[in-house]
Design a protein around this motif. Structure first.
Motif, PDB file in Angstrom:
ATOM      1  N   THR A   6       0.840  -1.206   0.000  1.00  0.00           N
ATOM      2  CA  THR A   6       0.000   0.000   0.000  1.00  0.00           C
ATOM      3  C   THR A   6       0.871   1.249   0.000  1.00  0.00           C
ATOM      4  O   THR A   6       0.611   2.197  -0.743  1.00  0.00           O
ATOM      5  CB  THR A   6      -0.923  -0.005   1.234  1.00  0.00           C
ATOM      6  OG1 THR A   6      -1.719  -1.191   1.185  1.00  0.00           O
ATOM      7  CG2 THR A   6      -1.827   1.204   1.263  1.00  0.00           C
ATOM      8  N   LEU A   7       1.926   1.216   0.824  1.00  0.00           N
ATOM      9  CA  LEU A   7       2.836   2.363   0.882  1.00  0.00           C
ATOM     10  C   LEU A   7       3.450   2.611  -0.487  1.00  0.00           C
ATOM     11  O   LEU A   7       3.516   3.755  -0.963  1.00  0.00           O
ATOM     12  CB  LEU A   7       3.929   2.100   1.930  1.00  0.00           C
ATOM     13  CG  LEU A   7       4.958   3.227   2.074  1.00  0.00           C
ATOM     14  CD1 LEU A   7       4.304   4.496   2.599  1.00  0.00           C
ATOM     15  CD2 LEU A   7       6.101   2.813   2.997  1.00  0.00           C
ATOM     16  N   ALA A   8       3.880   1.529  -1.151  1.00  0.00           N
ATOM     17  CA  ALA A   8       4.480   1.671  -2.486  1.00  0.00           C
ATOM     18  C   ALA A   8       3.468   2.277  -3.460  1.00  0.00           C
ATOM     19  O   ALA A   8       3.816   3.165  -4.257  1.00  0.00           O
ATOM     20  CB  ALA A   8       4.962   0.313  -2.981  1.00  0.00           C
ATOM     21  N   ALA A   9       2.220   1.825  -3.391  1.00  0.00           N
ATOM     22  CA  ALA A   9       1.184   2.353  -4.294  1.00  0.00           C
ATOM     23  C   ALA A   9       0.940   3.833  -4.029  1.00  0.00           C
ATOM     24  O   ALA A   9       0.816   4.637  -4.960  1.00  0.00           O
ATOM     25  CB  ALA A   9      -0.107   1.560  -4.128  1.00  0.00           C
ATOM     26  N   ILE A  10       0.896   4.193  -2.743  1.00  0.00           N
ATOM     27  CA  ILE A  10       0.647   5.597  -2.385  1.00  0.00           C
ATOM     28  C   ILE A  10       1.802   6.473  -2.855  1.00  0.00           C
ATOM     29  O   ILE A  10       1.597   7.552  -3.422  1.00  0.00           O
ATOM     30  CB  ILE A  10       0.426   5.740  -0.857  1.00  0.00           C
ATOM     31  CG1 ILE A  10      -0.915   5.109  -0.464  1.00  0.00           C
ATOM     32  CG2 ILE A  10       0.465   7.204  -0.429  1.00  0.00           C
ATOM     33  CD1 ILE A  10      -1.161   5.038   1.035  1.00  0.00           C
ATOM     34  N   ALA A  12       3.813   5.847  -5.333  1.00  0.00           N
ATOM     35  CA  ALA A  12       3.739   5.924  -6.796  1.00  0.00           C
ATOM     36  C   ALA A  12       2.699   6.961  -7.215  1.00  0.00           C
ATOM     37  O   ALA A  12       2.951   7.790  -8.103  1.00  0.00           O
ATOM     38  CB  ALA A  12       3.397   4.554  -7.381  1.00  0.00           C
ATOM     39  N   MET A  13       1.536   6.929  -6.565  1.00  0.00           N
ATOM     40  CA  MET A  13       0.497   7.924  -6.866  1.00  0.00           C
ATOM     41  C   MET A  13       1.011   9.340  -6.607  1.00  0.00           C
ATOM     42  O   MET A  13       0.773  10.259  -7.401  1.00  0.00           O
ATOM     43  CB  MET A  13      -0.738   7.696  -5.978  1.00  0.00           C
ATOM     44  CG  MET A  13      -1.582   6.489  -6.325  1.00  0.00           C
ATOM     45  SD  MET A  13      -2.943   6.294  -5.119  1.00  0.00           S
ATOM     46  CE  MET A  13      -4.046   7.634  -5.635  1.00  0.00           C
ATOM     47  N   ALA A  14       1.700   9.505  -5.470  1.00  0.00           N
ATOM     48  CA  ALA A  14       2.198  10.832  -5.098  1.00  0.00           C
ATOM     49  C   ALA A  14       3.212  11.337  -6.118  1.00  0.00           C
ATOM     50  O   ALA A  14       3.179  12.497  -6.533  1.00  0.00           O
ATOM     51  CB  ALA A  14       2.810  10.791  -3.705  1.00  0.00           C
ATOM     52  N   VAL A  16       3.611  10.398  -9.337  1.00  0.00           N
ATOM     53  CA  VAL A  16       2.951  10.690 -10.617  1.00  0.00           C
ATOM     54  C   VAL A  16       2.204  12.023 -10.524  1.00  0.00           C
ATOM     55  O   VAL A  16       2.279  12.872 -11.418  1.00  0.00           O
ATOM     56  CB  VAL A  16       1.970   9.555 -10.987  1.00  0.00           C
ATOM     57  CG1 VAL A  16       1.070   9.967 -12.140  1.00  0.00           C
ATOM     58  CG2 VAL A  16       2.734   8.284 -11.333  1.00  0.00           C
ATOM     59  N   THR A  17       1.503  12.221  -9.404  1.00  0.00           N
ATOM     60  CA  THR A  17       0.695  13.424  -9.250  1.00  0.00           C
ATOM     61  C   THR A  17       1.570  14.674  -9.169  1.00  0.00           C
ATOM     62  O   THR A  17       1.278  15.687  -9.799  1.00  0.00           O
ATOM     63  CB  THR A  17      -0.211  13.318  -8.008  1.00  0.00           C
ATOM     64  OG1 THR A  17      -0.993  12.131  -8.126  1.00  0.00           O
ATOM     65  CG2 THR A  17      -1.143  14.503  -7.904  1.00  0.00           C
ATOM     66  N   TYR A  18       2.672  14.580  -8.415  1.00  0.00           N
ATOM     67  CA  TYR A  18       3.546  15.761  -8.334  1.00  0.00           C
ATOM     68  C   TYR A  18       4.139  16.076  -9.713  1.00  0.00           C
ATOM     69  O   TYR A  18       4.269  17.243 -10.100  1.00  0.00           O
ATOM     70  CB  TYR A  18       4.667  15.581  -7.301  1.00  0.00           C
ATOM     71  CG  TYR A  18       5.458  16.863  -7.126  1.00  0.00           C
ATOM     72  CD1 TYR A  18       4.902  17.940  -6.447  1.00  0.00           C
ATOM     73  CD2 TYR A  18       6.725  17.011  -7.696  1.00  0.00           C
ATOM     74  CE1 TYR A  18       5.591  19.134  -6.327  1.00  0.00           C
ATOM     75  CE2 TYR A  18       7.423  18.205  -7.571  1.00  0.00           C
ATOM     76  CZ  TYR A  18       6.854  19.265  -6.886  1.00  0.00           C
ATOM     77  OH  TYR A  18       7.518  20.459  -6.779  1.00  0.00           O
ATOM     78  N   ALA A  19       4.475  15.030 -10.452  1.00  0.00           N
ATOM     79  CA  ALA A  19       5.018  15.240 -11.800  1.00  0.00           C
ATOM     80  C   ALA A  19       4.022  16.001 -12.677  1.00  0.00           C
ATOM     81  O   ALA A  19       4.409  16.905 -13.435  1.00  0.00           O
ATOM     82  CB  ALA A  19       5.384  13.903 -12.441  1.00  0.00           C
ATOM     83  N   THR A  20       2.722  15.651 -12.559  1.00  0.00           N
ATOM     84  CA  THR A  20       1.731  16.371 -13.368  1.00  0.00           C
ATOM     85  C   THR A  20       1.605  17.821 -12.897  1.00  0.00           C
ATOM     86  O   THR A  20       1.399  18.719 -13.696  1.00  0.00           O
ATOM     87  CB  THR A  20       0.331  15.715 -13.304  1.00  0.00           C
ATOM     88  OG1 THR A  20      -0.142  15.719 -11.957  1.00  0.00           O
ATOM     89  CG2 THR A  20       0.362  14.277 -13.817  1.00  0.00           C
ATOM     90  N   ARG A  21       1.764  18.032 -11.588  1.00  0.00           N
ATOM     91  CA  ARG A  21       1.596  19.402 -11.073  1.00  0.00           C
ATOM     92  C   ARG A  21       2.765  20.298 -11.469  1.00  0.00           C
ATOM     93  O   ARG A  21       2.572  21.426 -11.900  1.00  0.00           O
ATOM     94  CB  ARG A  21       1.442  19.371  -9.547  1.00  0.00           C
ATOM     95  CG  ARG A  21       0.067  18.890  -9.102  1.00  0.00           C
ATOM     96  CD  ARG A  21      -0.068  18.915  -7.582  1.00  0.00           C
ATOM     97  NE  ARG A  21      -1.463  18.706  -7.194  1.00  0.00           N
ATOM     98  CZ  ARG A  21      -1.855  17.798  -6.310  1.00  0.00           C
ATOM     99  NH1 ARG A  21      -0.975  17.023  -5.714  1.00  0.00           N
ATOM    100  NH2 ARG A  21      -3.130  17.676  -6.015  1.00  0.00           N
ATOM    101  N   ILE A  22       3.981  19.800 -11.301  1.00  0.00           N
ATOM    102  CA  ILE A  22       5.143  20.642 -11.587  1.00  0.00           C
ATOM    103  C   ILE A  22       5.429  20.667 -13.092  1.00  0.00           C
ATOM    104  O   ILE A  22       5.975  21.641 -13.619  1.00  0.00           O
ATOM    105  CB  ILE A  22       6.384  20.172 -10.777  1.00  0.00           C
ATOM    106  CG1 ILE A  22       7.447  21.271 -10.720  1.00  0.00           C
ATOM    107  CG2 ILE A  22       6.973  18.899 -11.358  1.00  0.00           C
ATOM    108  CD1 ILE A  22       7.043  22.480  -9.905  1.00  0.00           C
TER     109      ILE A  22
END
Lengths: 99, 265
Positions: A6-10, A12-14, A16-22
């Motif tokens: 679960t930690l790894a999935a979270i 990974a989500m974080a 990917v999401t930061y990459a889209t934001r920056i």
């Protein structure tokens, strides 16, 4: 408490999401806007916000679509919080009436 | 902290309050659903704090299983959050003057709501770091807090549909969209985006509607934009379709005509 998978999935989500934001910020710093590109950028807020809610507003059921229409009318006159209250009340009402 | 900074932070807090309140039932709902899918409340808190993207968080719950399909979860997250690329690109020139740290950390908590409010404010006056922080930090704390509370309270909440909580997000976004209705070509952009997103949702399924709708809406704006644009004339969809009028420098430069075409209810 926090499972490894679960930690790894979270994480990974974080990431990917930061990459889209920056990513958008970094790309735009290198762009020069012509009129057409400017028009595209001006349209971004509306195009994105509309796309996110279109399935709920248009493709869920008649109660949701009617409530969305009522909410849109409310939005022309009320502040945001009033709009949300009208929308929630409208959807409860229409769901009750239309089953 | 100067008086100006404080006033800007206050303005940010005041503007974010409605979305913040609307996010309360949505956060509770997410936490309750996540626990139902097998996440621990601590994992819910961690996800909300680090990912901080409601749409993507709801979407991955559908995929959640043991073991967690990390690739599918990451892919769905990327697809739904691809809109951030556009949002960040649009916001970039408005936050270019922010200190580097505020820019790089601050953009990490960019969400539809605080971004839309920032864009709206930028139409009237320059964005300040204090305004952004005044909006974004409370909004982030609020999301982490209420998703965690939802996870802890779990099934105690009952059916969120009973009070229309599942529609609060949609209603909030309709309100935000209405705030942009005076933007150039707004009607065409909304129509194209809504139609494409609804069709993509029906034809392909959930994460794809965001990319499809955003692309269609932007394409509509570009198609209707005059090559050498006068924003006032371009703002009228009927005239924007007429290349002679849109391209006519005499009319484009005439403030009387420009003013008339811009007049809207």
């Amino acid at each position: 408490m926090v499972d490894g998978q679960t930690l790894a999935a979270i994480l990974a989500m974080a990431a990917v999401t930061y990459a889209t934001r920056i990513g958008g910020v970094l790309i735009a710093d290198r762009l020069v806007l012509g009129p057409r590109l400017k028009a595209a950028f001006d349209a971004i807020p509306l195009a994105v916000l509309t796309a996110v809610i279109a399935p709920m507003a248009l493709a869920t059921g008649p109660a949701e679509t009617l409530a969305a229409a009522v909410t849109a009318l409310a939005a022309l006159r009320l502040p945001l919080i009033g709009t949300v209250a009208v929308g929630a009340a409208a959807v409860v009402l229409f769901r009750a009436v239309l089953g | 902290m100067t008086a100006d900074t404080l006033a800007e932070a206050r303005a940010g807090l005041r503007d974010i309050l409605p979305p913040l309140l609307a996010a309360v039932p949505i956060g509770l709902l997410f936490g309750a659903l996540a626990v139902g899918r097998g996440l621990h409340p601590a994992e819910v808190a961690l996800m909300s704090a680090l990912v901080f993207a409601g749409g993507a968080q709801f979407a991955v719950l559908d995929l959640w299983a043991a073991p967690v399909p990390i690739g599918a979860v990451a892919f769905s997250t990327g697809l739904i959050n691809a809109r951030h690329l556009l949002m960040g690109a649009s916001l970039a020139p408005k936050i270019a003057g922010f200190p580097r740290l505020v820019r790089f950390v601050g953009v990490g908590v960019m969400a539809d709501e605080n971004w839309a409010l920032a864009e709206r404010r930028a139409r009237e006056r320059p964005l300040t770091p204090a305004y952004w922080i005044g909006m974004a930090v409370p909004f982030w704390v609020n999301w982490v807090l209420f998703t965690t509370l939802g996870a802890l309270a779990g099934s105690l909440l009952g059916d969120p549909k009973r009070i229309g909580a599942d529609f609060a997000f949609t209603a909030l976004f309709i309100g935000l969209v209405a705030g942009f209705r005076a933007a150039p070509r707004a009607g065409a952009v909304i129509a194209a985006s809504a139609a494409a997103a609804a069709l993509a949702h029906l034809a392909v399924g959930s994460p794809w509607h965001v990319v499809s709708g955003a692309t269609a809406g932007i394409a509509a704006a570009v198609l209707l934009a005059p090559a050498a644009g006068n924003p006032a004339i371009a703002g009228n969809p009927a005239q924007a379709g007429d290349p002679v009028q849109a391209g006519n420098p005499v009319q484009a430069g005439n403030p009387a005509i420009a003013g008339k075409t811009e007049a809207r209810p």
